[in-house]
Design a protein around this motif. Structure first.
Motif, PDB file in Angstrom:
ATOM      1  N   PRO A  93      -4.999  -2.640 -15.862  1.00 57.38           N
ATOM      2  CA  PRO A  93      -5.537  -3.896 -16.390  1.00 57.38           C
ATOM      3  C   PRO A  93      -6.698  -3.651 -17.348  1.00 57.38           C
ATOM      4  CG  PRO A  93      -5.235  -4.018 -14.006  1.00 57.38           C
ATOM      5  CD  PRO A  93      -5.030  -2.592 -14.402  1.00 57.38           C
ATOM      6  N   GLU A  94      -6.645  -4.323 -18.501  1.00 62.99           N
ATOM      7  CA  GLU A  94      -7.676  -4.157 -19.521  1.00 62.99           C
ATOM      8  C   GLU A  94      -8.506  -5.414 -19.717  1.00 62.99           C
ATOM      9  OE1 GLU A  94      -5.551  -2.915 -22.975  1.00 62.99           O
ATOM     10  OE2 GLU A  94      -5.231  -0.897 -22.203  1.00 62.99           O
TER      11      GLU A  94
ATOM     12  N   GLU B  68      -3.139 -10.967 -12.962  1.00 63.90           N
ATOM     13  CA  GLU B  68      -1.684 -10.795 -12.852  1.00 63.90           C
ATOM     14  C   GLU B  68      -1.340  -9.611 -11.956  1.00 63.90           C
ATOM     15  OE1 GLU B  68       2.164  -9.596 -15.575  1.00 63.90           O
ATOM     16  OE2 GLU B  68       0.434 -10.503 -16.564  1.00 63.90           O
ATOM     17  N   TYR B  69      -2.038  -8.505 -12.130  1.00 66.00           N
ATOM     18  CA  TYR B  69      -1.736  -7.320 -11.323  1.00 66.00           C
ATOM     19  C   TYR B  69      -1.963  -7.595  -9.832  1.00 66.00           C
ATOM     20  CZ  TYR B  69      -1.572  -2.706  -9.382  1.00 66.00           C
ATOM     21  OH  TYR B  69      -1.226  -1.632  -8.599  1.00 66.00           O
TER      22      TYR B  69
ATOM     23  N   PHE C 296     -14.717  -7.945 -11.033  1.00 65.90           N
ATOM     24  CA  PHE C 296     -13.327  -8.156 -10.651  1.00 65.90           C
ATOM     25  C   PHE C 296     -12.399  -7.224 -11.422  1.00 65.90           C
ATOM     26  CE2 PHE C 296      -9.230 -10.381 -11.178  1.00 65.90           C
ATOM     27  CZ  PHE C 296      -8.816 -10.341  -9.856  1.00 65.90           C
ATOM     28  N   LEU C 297     -12.646  -7.054 -12.712  1.00 64.39           N
ATOM     29  CA  LEU C 297     -11.827  -6.159 -13.525  1.00 64.39           C
ATOM     30  C   LEU C 297     -11.936  -4.726 -13.014  1.00 64.39           C
ATOM     31  CD1 LEU C 297      -9.981  -5.582 -15.916  1.00 64.39           C
ATOM     32  CD2 LEU C 297     -12.010  -5.525 -17.380  1.00 64.39           C
ATOM     33  N   GLU C 298     -13.135  -4.275 -12.703  1.00 65.52           N
ATOM     34  CA  GLU C 298     -13.325  -2.922 -12.163  1.00 65.52           C
ATOM     35  C   GLU C 298     -12.570  -2.756 -10.846  1.00 65.52           C
ATOM     36  OE1 GLU C 298     -17.487  -2.017 -11.888  1.00 65.52           O
ATOM     37  OE2 GLU C 298     -17.793  -2.306 -14.036  1.00 65.52           O
TER      38      GLU C 298
ATOM     39  N   ILE D  43      -7.909  -0.574  -7.738  1.00 64.90           N
ATOM     40  CA  ILE D  43      -6.698  -0.792  -6.929  1.00 64.90           C
ATOM     41  C   ILE D  43      -5.481  -0.234  -7.658  1.00 64.90           C
ATOM     42  CG2 ILE D  43      -5.161  -2.565  -5.973  1.00 64.90           C
ATOM     43  CD1 ILE D  43      -7.731  -2.128  -4.362  1.00 64.90           C
ATOM     44  N   TYR D  44      -5.389  -0.475  -8.957  1.00 61.39           N
ATOM     45  CA  TYR D  44      -4.279   0.051  -9.748  1.00 61.39           C
ATOM     46  C   TYR D  44      -4.223   1.569  -9.640  1.00 61.39           C
ATOM     47  CZ  TYR D  44      -1.411   1.435 -13.691  1.00 61.39           C
ATOM     48  OH  TYR D  44      -0.437   2.015 -14.470  1.00 61.39           O
TER      49      TYR D  44
END
Length: 69
Positions: free
Chosen positions: A47-48, A55-56, A22-24, A29-30
């Motif tokens: 996002p880190e 949140e993003y 999910f983080l990747e 997307i960012y």
């Protein structure tokens, strides 16, 4: 860790069963949203962690819906 599902405006769903995946996805997307912008964003950042990724997606991606199970 909960399962997360992101649905885009076309109804295409992506399911994430790990925090790392999910983080990747949120980072990808960012980068897609921010690349080519004439001015760097002062509102949000790459996002880190899972909290920032969530949140993003929720706050800055109106074309995406996040569901956490």
């Amino acid at each position: 860790m909960s399962k997360r599902t992101v649905t885009n405006i076309d109804g295409v769903k992506k399911e994430f069963t790990s925090d790392e995946a999910f983080l990747e996805y949120a980072q990808l997307i960012y980068k897609e949203n921010e690349d080519g912008q004439p001015y760097p964003s002062e509102i949000h950042w790459l996002p880190e962690n899972i909290q920032q990724a969530t949140e993003y997606i929720v706050e800055y991606c109106p074309d995406l819906e996040l569901i956490e199970d």
